[in-house]
Design a protein around this motif. Structure first.
Motif, PDB file in Angstrom:
ATOM      1  N   ASP A   9      24.880 -80.070  -9.377  1.00 24.30           N
ATOM      2  CA  ASP A   9      23.635 -80.699  -9.814  1.00 24.30           C
ATOM      3  C   ASP A   9      22.949 -81.406  -8.645  1.00 24.30           C
ATOM      4  O   ASP A   9      23.604 -81.962  -7.758  1.00 24.30           O
ATOM      5  CB  ASP A   9      23.955 -81.712 -10.920  1.00 24.30           C
ATOM      6  CG  ASP A   9      22.728 -82.453 -11.397  1.00 24.30           C
ATOM      7  OD1 ASP A   9      21.965 -81.883 -12.190  1.00 24.30           O
ATOM      8  OD2 ASP A   9      22.531 -83.603 -10.943  1.00 24.30           O
ATOM      9  N   ASP A  10      21.618 -81.396  -8.636  1.00 25.95           N
ATOM     10  CA  ASP A  10      20.852 -81.962  -7.526  1.00 25.95           C
ATOM     11  C   ASP A  10      21.187 -83.435  -7.286  1.00 25.95           C
ATOM     12  O   ASP A  10      21.374 -83.865  -6.145  1.00 25.95           O
ATOM     13  CB  ASP A  10      19.350 -81.818  -7.795  1.00 25.95           C
ATOM     14  CG  ASP A  10      18.948 -80.379  -8.029  1.00 25.95           C
ATOM     15  OD1 ASP A  10      19.388 -79.510  -7.260  1.00 25.95           O
ATOM     16  OD2 ASP A  10      18.198 -80.119  -8.992  1.00 25.95           O
ATOM     17  N   GLU A  11      21.241 -84.213  -8.341  1.00 20.29           N
ATOM     18  CA  GLU A  11      21.511 -85.643  -8.200  1.00 20.29           C
ATOM     19  C   GLU A  11      22.906 -85.883  -7.624  1.00 20.29           C
ATOM     20  O   GLU A  11      23.094 -86.763  -6.776  1.00 20.29           O
ATOM     21  CB  GLU A  11      21.365 -86.345  -9.548  1.00 20.29           C
ATOM     22  CG  GLU A  11      21.609 -87.843  -9.509  1.00 20.29           C
ATOM     23  CD  GLU A  11      20.627 -88.605  -8.633  1.00 20.29           C
ATOM     24  OE1 GLU A  11      21.041 -89.641  -8.060  1.00 20.29           O
ATOM     25  OE2 GLU A  11      19.466 -88.167  -8.517  1.00 20.29           O
ATOM     26  N   THR A  46      12.504 -75.650  -7.292  1.00 18.31           N
ATOM     27  CA  THR A  46      12.638 -76.774  -8.222  1.00 18.31           C
ATOM     28  C   THR A  46      13.736 -77.725  -7.755  1.00 18.31           C
ATOM     29  O   THR A  46      13.593 -78.952  -7.813  1.00 18.31           O
ATOM     30  CB  THR A  46      12.958 -76.265  -9.640  1.00 18.31           C
ATOM     31  OG1 THR A  46      11.869 -75.471 -10.097  1.00 18.31           O
ATOM     32  CG2 THR A  46      13.168 -77.431 -10.594  1.00 18.31           C
ATOM     33  N   HIS A  47      14.828 -77.156  -7.252  1.00 18.21           N
ATOM     34  CA  HIS A  47      15.937 -77.973  -6.744  1.00 18.21           C
ATOM     35  C   HIS A  47      15.554 -78.648  -5.424  1.00 18.21           C
ATOM     36  O   HIS A  47      15.987 -79.770  -5.147  1.00 18.21           O
ATOM     37  CB  HIS A  47      17.179 -77.109  -6.578  1.00 18.21           C
ATOM     38  CG  HIS A  47      17.615 -76.462  -7.862  1.00 18.21           C
ATOM     39  ND1 HIS A  47      18.244 -77.166  -8.867  1.00 18.21           N
ATOM     40  CD2 HIS A  47      17.476 -75.184  -8.313  1.00 18.21           C
ATOM     41  CE1 HIS A  47      18.494 -76.344  -9.884  1.00 18.21           C
ATOM     42  NE2 HIS A  47      18.033 -75.146  -9.573  1.00 18.21           N
ATOM     43  N   PHE A  49      12.496 -79.713  -4.691  1.00 15.46           N
ATOM     44  CA  PHE A  49      11.657 -80.851  -5.061  1.00 15.46           C
ATOM     45  C   PHE A  49      12.492 -81.993  -5.638  1.00 15.46           C
ATOM     46  O   PHE A  49      12.291 -83.164  -5.294  1.00 15.46           O
ATOM     47  CB  PHE A  49      10.601 -80.419  -6.083  1.00 15.46           C
ATOM     48  CG  PHE A  49       9.630 -79.392  -5.570  1.00 15.46           C
ATOM     49  CD1 PHE A  49       9.266 -79.360  -4.237  1.00 15.46           C
ATOM     50  CD2 PHE A  49       9.088 -78.444  -6.425  1.00 15.46           C
ATOM     51  CE1 PHE A  49       8.377 -78.415  -3.755  1.00 15.46           C
ATOM     52  CE2 PHE A  49       8.194 -77.494  -5.961  1.00 15.46           C
ATOM     53  CZ  PHE A  49       7.842 -77.475  -4.621  1.00 15.46           C
ATOM     54  N   ARG A  50      13.432 -81.654  -6.509  1.00 16.48           N
ATOM     55  CA  ARG A  50      14.262 -82.695  -7.122  1.00 16.48           C
ATOM     56  C   ARG A  50      15.095 -83.429  -6.077  1.00 16.48           C
ATOM     57  O   ARG A  50      15.243 -84.659  -6.127  1.00 16.48           O
ATOM     58  CB  ARG A  50      15.176 -82.078  -8.177  1.00 16.48           C
ATOM     59  CG  ARG A  50      14.469 -81.629  -9.449  1.00 16.48           C
ATOM     60  CD  ARG A  50      15.438 -80.911 -10.364  1.00 16.48           C
ATOM     61  NE  ARG A  50      14.801 -80.429 -11.586  1.00 16.48           N
ATOM     62  CZ  ARG A  50      15.365 -79.575 -12.429  1.00 16.48           C
ATOM     63  NH1 ARG A  50      16.594 -79.123 -12.185  1.00 16.48           N
ATOM     64  NH2 ARG A  50      14.725 -79.180 -13.519  1.00 16.48           N
ATOM     65  N   SER A  51      15.633 -82.683  -5.128  1.00 12.52           N
ATOM     66  CA  SER A  51      16.462 -83.303  -4.088  1.00 12.52           C
ATOM     67  C   SER A  51      15.623 -84.215  -3.200  1.00 12.52           C
ATOM     68  O   SER A  51      16.025 -85.347  -2.880  1.00 12.52           O
ATOM     69  CB  SER A  51      17.139 -82.221  -3.242  1.00 12.52           C
ATOM     70  OG  SER A  51      17.996 -81.420  -4.029  1.00 12.52           O
ATOM     71  N   GLU A  53      12.782 -85.654  -3.975  1.00 14.33           N
ATOM     72  CA  GLU A  53      12.328 -86.804  -4.758  1.00 14.33           C
ATOM     73  C   GLU A  53      13.452 -87.815  -4.973  1.00 14.33           C
ATOM     74  O   GLU A  53      13.212 -89.034  -4.985  1.00 14.33           O
ATOM     75  CB  GLU A  53      11.751 -86.319  -6.085  1.00 14.33           C
ATOM     76  CG  GLU A  53      10.395 -85.631  -5.907  1.00 14.33           C
ATOM     77  CD  GLU A  53       9.984 -84.751  -7.076  1.00 14.33           C
ATOM     78  OE1 GLU A  53       8.868 -84.189  -7.029  1.00 14.33           O
ATOM     79  OE2 GLU A  53      10.773 -84.612  -8.037  1.00 14.33           O
ATOM     80  N   ALA A  54      14.681 -87.314  -5.110  1.00  6.85           N
ATOM     81  CA  ALA A  54      15.820 -88.226  -5.262  1.00  6.85           C
ATOM     82  C   ALA A  54      16.055 -89.028  -3.986  1.00  6.85           C
ATOM     83  O   ALA A  54      16.359 -90.227  -4.035  1.00  6.85           O
ATOM     84  CB  ALA A  54      17.072 -87.434  -5.635  1.00  6.85           C
ATOM     85  N   ASP A  76       2.761 -76.593  -4.719  1.00  9.79           N
ATOM     86  CA  ASP A  76       3.965 -77.052  -4.016  1.00  9.79           C
ATOM     87  C   ASP A  76       3.612 -78.182  -3.052  1.00  9.79           C
ATOM     88  O   ASP A  76       4.314 -79.198  -2.970  1.00  9.79           O
ATOM     89  CB  ASP A  76       4.603 -75.908  -3.224  1.00  9.79           C
ATOM     90  CG  ASP A  76       5.037 -74.741  -4.092  1.00  9.79           C
ATOM     91  OD1 ASP A  76       5.336 -74.971  -5.281  1.00  9.79           O
ATOM     92  OD2 ASP A  76       5.074 -73.606  -3.578  1.00  9.79           O
ATOM     93  N   ARG A  79       2.949 -81.515  -4.724  1.00  7.69           N
ATOM     94  CA  ARG A  79       4.162 -82.246  -5.116  1.00  7.69           C
ATOM     95  C   ARG A  79       4.825 -82.892  -3.901  1.00  7.69           C
ATOM     96  O   ARG A  79       5.313 -84.027  -3.975  1.00  7.69           O
ATOM     97  CB  ARG A  79       5.135 -81.298  -5.818  1.00  7.69           C
ATOM     98  CG  ARG A  79       6.311 -82.016  -6.464  1.00  7.69           C
ATOM     99  CD  ARG A  79       6.961 -81.179  -7.522  1.00  7.69           C
ATOM    100  NE  ARG A  79       8.132 -81.840  -8.090  1.00  7.69           N
ATOM    101  CZ  ARG A  79       8.896 -81.312  -9.036  1.00  7.69           C
ATOM    102  NH1 ARG A  79       8.589 -80.116  -9.538  1.00  7.69           N
ATOM    103  NH2 ARG A  79       9.954 -81.965  -9.496  1.00  7.69           N
TER     104      ARG A  79
END
Length: 320
Positions: A9-11, A46-47, A49-51, A53-54, A76, A79
């Motif tokens: 998982d990204d988080e 998507t992963h 961006f999530r990474s 942003e985290a 893209d 974001r």
């Protein structure tokens, strides 16, 4: 390209990264999805961006390098532009090679991505990552002229040659590609004459031999790899960047260096030597050297892998 598979998982991945003993907030350079896949593939971005942003949400200001050959959409960029802390650079790989046995991804995709970034990106910096340059394949004057035109879409251009190791040669042979060079090499191959011609074509444009130098220029900050001590690398850098890196460049104290060497469990502390150009150690791994290098903004070399003057860390092929 290989089909990507999510491992964790990204988080969780981000937490493991920032919790690693070698991670230094606001200092450690980060690259994301740069080996097994492309970060802008539909199933991957998507992963990405999530990474990002985290990391950004935790307030980290580390330099982050995202390397891609793939299509970047205006949405893209929107974001990515929303990030407020990370020093983010998108390095768009372009070679101009039209032989799909060597370059399976059309260079036209990179051209489109650079145009999108040029039209939409401001806080996010963009690099024309011109690689690999291979003698006899994409080192014509037409290729050089195309690269110069593309550089107008980027904040800087970084150029480099080919890692022509045994496994790469075997891969190309299996694909039916004649040997690109007479021998393999541990370091990237870019002959002296090719570099001379490239620099001639790029006169007046910001172009760099080292990735971190191009990234530093794009953001207006010192080079996190501390190349300034190796002055022949910097002879093509704009004067303003010379001044930025020069203010940061300080020969480190031996005890500070030894303290970092202990952190990475370097065995031979007594064999460390420091000059105005670099720190020299013995028996080190790349990971050990990079940790010290990034902490000090100062080059760290191993005696077993000497950097020849004016070779810029490249293979001997074409420089004999």
């Amino acid at each position: 390209m290989k089909r990507p598979h999510l491992i964790v998982d990204d988080e969780i991945a981000v937490q493991e990264l920032v919790g690693h003993w070698a991670f230094r907030a606001h200092t450690t350079p980060i690259q994301i999805f740069n080996r097994a896949t492309d970060p802008f593939l539909p199933g991957v971005k998507t992963h990405l961006f999530r990474s990002l942003e985290a990391l950004d949400g935790r307030g980290f200001r580390n330099p982050v390098l995202v390397i891609t050959r793939w299509k970047i959409e205006p949405s893209d960029v929107d974001r990515l532009e929303a990030l407020t802390n990370l020093k983010l650079t998108i390095l768009v790989t372009w070679s101009g090679i039209d032989d799909d046995r060597v370059e399976p991804v059309s260079s036209a995709i990179a051209v489109g991505s650079l145009e999108v970034l040029a039209n939409s990106a401001s806080r996010v910096k963009k690099i024309l990552y011109w690689r690999p340059i291979i003698s006899g394949l994409n080192d014509t004057n037409d290729h050089f002229a195309s690269a110069r035109r593309l550089s107008e879409f980027a904040d800087a251009t970084v150029f480099t040659g080919l890692f022509y190791r045994e496994e790469i040669r075997a891969y190309f042979r299996e694909a039916g590609v004649p040997d690109l060079y007479a021998d393999v090499a541990r370091r990237k191959i870019l002959p002296r004459d090719a570099e001379r011609r490239i620099l001639s074509h790029f006169e007046g444009r910001p172009i760099f031999r080292k990735t971190s130098c191009g990234v530093a220029f794009a953001h207006g900050v010192p080079d996190f790899n501390g190349h300034f001590g190796i002055r022949e690398i910097c002879d093509i850098c704009p004067e303003a960047q010379h001044e930025i890196c020069g203010r940061k460049h300080h020969r480190p104290d031996m005890e500070v260096v030894r303290s970092l060497a202990r952190v990475v469990s370097l065995a031979d502390l007594d064999g460390i030597e420091i000059s105005d150009r670099r720190i020299e150690v013995s028996g080190s791994s790349e990971a050990q050297r990079y940790f010290m290098q990034h902490a000090l903004n100062f080059q760290v070399h191993d005696r077993a892998q000497p950097h020849r003057q004016h070779r810029h860390g490249r293979a001997e092929i074409g420089w004999e």
